[in-house]
Design a protein around this motif. Structure first.
Motif, short mmCIF file in Angstrom:
data_model
loop_
_atom_site.label_atom_id
_atom_site.label_comp_id
_atom_site.label_asym_id
_atom_site.label_seq_id
_atom_site.Cartn_x
_atom_site.Cartn_y
_atom_site.Cartn_z
N GLY A 1 39.04 42.03 31.73
CA GLY A 1 38.78 40.83 32.52
C GLY A 1 38.67 41.05 34.01
N LEU A 2 39.09 42.22 34.51
CA LEU A 2 38.93 42.51 35.93
C LEU A 2 37.59 43.20 36.20
N SER A 3 36.96 43.66 35.15
CA SER A 3 35.60 44.19 35.24
C SER A 3 34.66 43.20 34.55
N GLU B 1 26.89 49.84 41.19
CA GLU B 1 27.81 50.98 41.03
C GLU B 1 29.18 50.56 40.52
N ARG B 2 29.52 49.29 40.68
CA ARG B 2 30.87 48.84 40.34
C ARG B 2 30.81 47.63 39.43
N SER B 3 31.60 47.66 38.37
CA SER B 3 31.67 46.54 37.44
C SER B 3 32.80 45.61 37.85
N GLY B 4 32.47 44.39 38.24
CA GLY B 4 33.49 43.42 38.64
C GLY B 4 34.29 43.91 39.82
N TYR B 5 35.62 43.89 39.68
CA TYR B 5 36.48 44.42 40.74
C TYR B 5 36.53 45.95 40.72
N GLY B 6 35.93 46.55 39.72
CA GLY B 6 35.84 48.00 39.66
C GLY B 6 36.98 48.69 38.95
N PHE B 7 37.88 47.92 38.33
CA PHE B 7 39.01 48.54 37.64
C PHE B 7 39.55 47.62 36.55
N GLU B 8 40.29 48.22 35.64
CA GLU B 8 41.15 47.51 34.71
C GLU B 8 42.52 48.17 34.77
N LEU B 9 43.55 47.44 34.39
CA LEU B 9 44.92 47.94 34.44
C LEU B 9 45.33 48.52 33.09
N THR B 10 46.13 49.57 33.12
CA THR B 10 46.74 50.11 31.91
C THR B 10 48.23 50.32 32.16
N LEU B 11 48.97 50.51 31.10
CA LEU B 11 50.41 50.78 31.20
C LEU B 11 50.86 51.43 29.90
N LYS B 12 51.75 52.41 30.01
CA LYS B 12 52.33 53.06 28.83
C LYS B 12 53.83 52.73 28.80
N LEU B 13 54.23 51.96 27.81
CA LEU B 13 55.63 51.54 27.67
C LEU B 13 56.33 52.44 26.66
N LYS B 14 57.37 53.13 27.11
CA LYS B 14 58.12 54.02 26.23
C LYS B 14 58.84 53.21 25.15
N GLU C 1 28.13 40.25 31.24
CA GLU C 1 26.87 40.32 31.97
C GLU C 1 27.14 40.74 33.40
N LYS C 2 26.09 41.22 34.08
CA LYS C 2 26.22 41.66 35.46
C LYS C 2 26.22 40.45 36.39
N GLN C 3 27.20 40.41 37.31
CA GLN C 3 27.32 39.25 38.19
C GLN C 3 27.50 39.61 39.66
N ASN C 4 28.14 40.73 39.99
CA ASN C 4 28.56 40.94 41.38
C ASN C 4 27.51 41.56 42.29
N GLY C 5 26.36 41.97 41.77
CA GLY C 5 25.30 42.48 42.63
C GLY C 5 25.46 43.93 43.05
#
Length: 309
Positions: A170-172, A183-196, A176-180
């Motif tokens: 959802g951060l990218s 080189e970058r999709s949306g905000y340019g990133f998604e978040l990840t996390l590894k929970l032990k 469809e393409k919207q931000n013009g």
């Protein structure tokens, strides 16, 4: 089983948030729901919708149960048990339904039949976890604010063996393409996390709680435009632990690039920015510039958020 179509005429609009799922031995699915408006009757035809315009299909309410009573004919919003309704559907829908989505009495239009940006992220995780074609998934109502849609379209959770591996959608740009910016999709990133996993008293609760935290952190970007990149720290503004029971020493995060790397989406690049849980004293060291996030990331080489650390 016969069903009643309550979608037309004078019938009220009814809607329930799916909060958890239970698979029965016969292969049928029971959805733990919060009825937020209207009434759900046994025998009703309802529609499963994902609230972002990708999924909409009919299901039949085979049975309803509530705590201390058992099976009931109906449950209505505002009743004592409206937040704890167990709704069994007649159809075999395992793998097709997810917490954070909705059951409602009216269908919604399917707007996005394809999601190339979404698929590009999923393909990267399927390469890492080739045996997990249907990971656990949480929709946009798996939010830190009860009954409020979060900024993310979804969060998938892969089983990494010793840890749960979360990734946001959802951060990218997913559909469809919207931000013009090619080189970058949306905000340019998604978040990840590894929970032990080790030491988690209630893994299912902690997984859902992390989804809630990710919705909240994504809101920082959506509401304020903050760009998360590797090498940052995030103080969550609290002294109590970030786990569901607030018992851990983890009160904030640092960021690094997820070892899966950068996604080459049809809409541009998407960097996977991994959050790693850190302690209050480590946050203070970074605020005082006696330690950098990169230095701490070297100490926490496994990249796991460990509530027992």
């Amino acid at each position: 089983m016969e069903f009643q179509d309550r979608n037309a005429g004078e019938e009220e609009f009814s809607q329930a948030i799916i909060e958890n799922l239970f698979l029965l031995k016969d292969g049928s699915v029971v959805m733990g729901c919060h009825v937020v408006c209207g009434t759900v009757h046994r025998g009703d035809r309802f529609y499963y919708v994902d609230c972002v315009g990708r999924e909409c299909f009919a299901v039949t309410v085979a049975d309803i149960a509530v705590p201390k009573v058992g099976s009931v004919e109906k449950v209505s919003a505002g009743e004592e048990n409206a937040r704890q309704a167990a709704i069994k559907v007649a159809e075999r829908v395992i793998g097709k339904v997810h917490p954070g989505h909705m059951l409602q009495s009216e269908p919604e239009e399917v707007i996005y039949k394809e999601a190339p940006g979404w698929d590009a992220i999923t393909e990267c995780f399927e390469k890492r976890y080739p045996d997990q074609k249907i990971p656990a998934h949480f929709g946009c109502y798996a939010s830190y604010k009860p009954d409020e849609m979060g900024p993310l379209d979804g969060i998938s959770v892969y089983n990494g063996g010793d840890y749960f591996h979360f990734v946001t959608y959802g951060l990218s740009e997913l559909y469809e393409k919207q931000n013009g910016n090619p080189e970058r999709s949306g905000y340019g990133f998604e978040l990840t996390l590894k929970l032990k996993k080790e030491g988690l008293e209630n893994p299912a609760l902690e997984v859902r709680h992390i989804c809630s935290l990710l919705q909240m952190i994504a809101g920082i970007t959506v509401n304020n435009g903050h760009q998360f990149t590797p090498g940052q720290f995030l103080a969550m503004g609290q002294q109590r632990g970030l786990d569901a029971a607030s018992k851990s020493a983890i009160t904030g995060f640092i960021t690094k690039e997820d070892d899966i790397g950068t996604v080459e989406s049809p809409f541009g690049k998407v960097q996977l920015v991994q959050l790693i849980g850190v302690k209050a004293e480590e946050i203070e060291q970074m605020k005082n510039k006696t330690m950098t996030p990169a230095q701490l990331a070297e100490i926490l080489k496994d990249g796991l958020t460990d509530y027992k650390r």
